[in-house]
Write an enzyme that holds these catalytic residues in place. Structure first.
Site, PDB file in Angstrom:
ATOM      1  N   HIS A   1       0.862  -1.182   0.000  1.00 50.18           N
ATOM      2  CA  HIS A   1       0.000   0.000   0.000  1.00 50.18           C
ATOM      3  C   HIS A   1       0.898   1.231   0.000  1.00 50.18           C
ATOM      4  O   HIS A   1       1.775   1.361   0.842  1.00 50.18           O
ATOM      5  CB  HIS A   1      -0.889  -0.037   1.256  1.00 50.18           C
ATOM      6  CG  HIS A   1      -1.882   1.066   1.336  1.00 50.18           C
ATOM      7  ND1 HIS A   1      -3.215   0.878   1.058  1.00 50.18           N
ATOM      8  CD2 HIS A   1      -1.760   2.373   1.663  1.00 50.18           C
ATOM      9  CE1 HIS A   1      -3.864   2.007   1.217  1.00 50.18           C
ATOM     10  NE2 HIS A   1      -2.996   2.939   1.585  1.00 50.18           N
TER      11      HIS A   1
ATOM     12  N   HIS B   1      -0.005   2.556  11.506  1.00 56.15           N
ATOM     13  CA  HIS B   1       1.205   3.362  11.421  1.00 56.15           C
ATOM     14  C   HIS B   1       1.251   4.423  12.516  1.00 56.15           C
ATOM     15  O   HIS B   1       0.247   4.748  13.142  1.00 56.15           O
ATOM     16  CB  HIS B   1       1.341   4.011  10.040  1.00 56.15           C
ATOM     17  CG  HIS B   1       0.246   4.988   9.692  1.00 56.15           C
ATOM     18  ND1 HIS B   1      -1.044   4.612   9.420  1.00 56.15           N
ATOM     19  CD2 HIS B   1       0.264   6.335   9.543  1.00 56.15           C
ATOM     20  CE1 HIS B   1      -1.786   5.665   9.130  1.00 56.15           C
ATOM     21  NE2 HIS B   1      -1.010   6.728   9.207  1.00 56.15           N
TER      22      HIS B   1
ATOM     23  N   TYR C   1     -15.258   5.773   4.244  1.00 56.60           N
ATOM     24  CA  TYR C   1     -13.803   5.702   4.150  1.00 56.60           C
ATOM     25  C   TYR C   1     -13.377   4.254   4.338  1.00 56.60           C
ATOM     26  O   TYR C   1     -13.867   3.565   5.242  1.00 56.60           O
ATOM     27  CB  TYR C   1     -13.173   6.608   5.210  1.00 56.60           C
ATOM     28  CG  TYR C   1     -11.672   6.567   5.259  1.00 56.60           C
ATOM     29  CD1 TYR C   1     -10.919   6.837   4.111  1.00 56.60           C
ATOM     30  CD2 TYR C   1     -10.986   6.262   6.425  1.00 56.60           C
ATOM     31  CE1 TYR C   1      -9.542   6.799   4.142  1.00 56.60           C
ATOM     32  CE2 TYR C   1      -9.606   6.236   6.473  1.00 56.60           C
ATOM     33  CZ  TYR C   1      -8.886   6.490   5.328  1.00 56.60           C
ATOM     34  OH  TYR C   1      -7.516   6.459   5.361  1.00 56.60           O
TER      35      TYR C   1
ATOM     36  N   HIS D   1      -5.291  12.574  14.419  1.00 61.86           N
ATOM     37  CA  HIS D   1      -4.248  11.690  14.925  1.00 61.86           C
ATOM     38  C   HIS D   1      -2.975  12.520  14.982  1.00 61.86           C
ATOM     39  O   HIS D   1      -2.324  12.763  13.953  1.00 61.86           O
ATOM     40  CB  HIS D   1      -4.082  10.473  14.012  1.00 61.86           C
ATOM     41  CG  HIS D   1      -5.332   9.669  13.846  1.00 61.86           C
ATOM     42  ND1 HIS D   1      -5.721   9.118  12.653  1.00 61.86           N
ATOM     43  CD2 HIS D   1      -6.300   9.351  14.750  1.00 61.86           C
ATOM     44  CE1 HIS D   1      -6.864   8.479  12.808  1.00 61.86           C
ATOM     45  NE2 HIS D   1      -7.239   8.612  14.079  1.00 61.86           N
TER      46      HIS D   1
ATOM     47  N   HIS E   1      -2.393   4.560  14.916  1.00 61.60           N
ATOM     48  CA  HIS E   1      -3.739   4.468  14.358  1.00 61.60           C
ATOM     49  C   HIS E   1      -3.702   3.613  13.103  1.00 61.60           C
ATOM     50  O   HIS E   1      -2.652   3.122  12.682  1.00 61.60           O
ATOM     51  CB  HIS E   1      -4.315   5.850  14.071  1.00 61.60           C
ATOM     52  CG  HIS E   1      -3.521   6.674  13.122  1.00 61.60           C
ATOM     53  ND1 HIS E   1      -2.330   7.287  13.466  1.00 61.60           N
ATOM     54  CD2 HIS E   1      -3.725   7.003  11.816  1.00 61.60           C
ATOM     55  CE1 HIS E   1      -1.850   7.962  12.444  1.00 61.60           C
ATOM     56  NE2 HIS E   1      -2.678   7.796  11.417  1.00 61.60           N
TER      57      HIS E   1
END
Length: 438
Positions: free
Chosen positions: A296, A339, A354, A369, A375
């Protein structure tokens, strides 16, 4: 309320060919002087006025300024007075301590009847120092009434406006610019404008960038094409208001609102040329790039605009969009990975859903964040994505964005204590149990 008149070219928008280029428009033929910016006598009895968005001596590539040819000079105003700031706040933000917790909000509640765009601005938080022209602020807006005989200008920063519900008609010194949900509009520092609501009540998000102006990110190894194309940014066509009536001019200066009562509309620019000007962009024109093999990509690949700092690659604030796209990576966890990021991330949702959250993150809401807070996908999304059969997948049921900034975002007191703060946000990561064998 008088209408905007004498719109050259039938009132359409003009495409920008590049952010460093000079652009020009006139509502009346012959209003733009030829060969001199400030001739002894400007055409048609107009006043020549330069609006500088940068220091005079900044490098040519960074220099922002426009010449305006107007019915009356901006200097023709009485003394400003302090006025009510409403829900608007500015940096330095010191009402609360910087918070490492992950935070999420429902949409801003509907405003009281009669609330216009300026009165409907509500500050969530930000960073930096407005007086030093560094950092940023995150605002939301909710309005049900147009600005009538009221004009606004921000001396502190440029305003990137992200409509979420309802269209905005931004009547600016440079001409009218309409922004619908799915589009964004930018009002440069110091440019004055009025907001009308052509479709009724409206709500959305605003990034106030105190730092260097937004520009397109460098493409590097991507090459000449991809991400946001300069040709897709649109500028207004010159128009003007020739109106002798009382108008309140509200300006934001060093974090506070000030007002002066004029006897005419300050939106009286008949012609202009330069590169310090409003524009809009349709987020659906963003050319998404991503992996066609595995893994990703980092969210930086989705950057639409960036406000650079003196450190290469480090942004004062980035504007990032998660637009419709195909996912084709093999043996890849396709939603955003878990991450911790040294940058701080505020995310909003314009429409739909989302792909990293199963529920709770709704259009008009937002999440924060702060730097290095852990998160990523919630438990339900993680479990579904971990077991999904990886055929090519089109993600086209949502439009989300992110304001990503180099410093922690400190909340305003109203954002820390409001009723629409989701106080159980941490629960979305409950149940991410151990699978490693003992």
């Amino acid at each position: 309320m008088s209408t905007v008149g004498n719109v050259a070219g039938g009132g359409g928008e003009r495409y920008l060919t590049g952010f460093g280029n000079q652009h020009r428009s006139e509502a009346v033929p012959g209003a733009l002087p030829e060969g001199r910016n400030s001739p002894q006598r400007a055409p048609l009895g107009l006043y020549a006025e330069q609006l500088s968005g940068s220091a005079f001596t900044e490098p040519r590539a960074d220099n922002r300024r426009s010449w305006l040819y107007r019915i009356r000079p901006s200097a023709a105003h009485p003394r400003f007075r302090r006025t009510n700031d409403g829900g608007l706040r500015a940096a330095p933000f010191d009402e609360t301590a910087p918070d490492p917790n992950r935070l999420r909000w429902d949409p801003l509640p509907s405003p009281p009847v009669g609330t216009d765009f300026v009165a409907g601005l509500w500050t969530l938080g930000g960073n930096g120092d407005v007086r030093r022209r560094e950092g940023m602020a995150i605002h939301l807006y909710a309005a049900d009434s147009p600005m009538v005989d009221r004009v606004f200008g921000d001396a502190d920063g440029e305003l990137l406006i992200v409509p979420q519900r309802g269209a905005l008609l931004l009547v600016t010194e440079f001409g009218p610019l309409r922004a619908d949900p799915g589009q964004v509009a930018l009002i440069p520092r110091g440019v004055r404008f009025r907001v009308e609501l052509p479709e009724g009540p409206a709500a959305g998000y605003v990034c106030e960038n105190y730092g260097r102006p937004f520009v397109l990110p460098e493409l590097g190894p991507i090459g000449a094409n991809g991400l946001a194309a300069a040709r897709d940014f649109e500028a207004p066509t010159a128009a003007f208001e020739d109106a002798d009536r009382p108008v309140e001019l509200v300006v934001k200066f060093c974090g506070r609102l000030w007002a002066a009562d004029l006897d005419h509309s300050p939106l009286d620019v008949v012609a202009w040329h330069g590169n310090h000007l409003p524009y809009r962009y349709d987020l659906r024109r963003f050319n998404v790039l991503g992996s066609i093999s595995f893994d990703h990509p980092d969210p930086s690949i989705f950057t639409v605009l960036t406000s650079p700092t003196t450190q290469p690659g480090l942004a004062n604030v980035d504007f990032v969009v998660f637009a419709p796209r195909w996912l084709v990576g093999e043996d890849t966890f396709r939603p955003p990975y878990f991450h911790r990021n040294v940058m701080s991330e505020y995310m909003g949702l314009i429409e739909g859903a989302y792909d990293a959250k199963a529920r709770g993150f709704v259009p008009g809401g937002g999440s924060l964040h702060n730097m290095l807070s852990a998160h990523g996908p919630d438990r339900e999304t993680f479990e579904r994505a971990s077991r999904a059969e990886l055929a090519p997948q089109k993600v086209d049921d949502g439009l989300a964005f992110m304001f990503e900034t180099r410093w922690p975002v400190t909340l305003t007191g109203q954002a820390a204590d409001c009723e629409h703060l989701q106080r159980d946000y941490d629960h979305v990561w409950q149940g991410l149990d151990r699978h490693f064998p003992k």
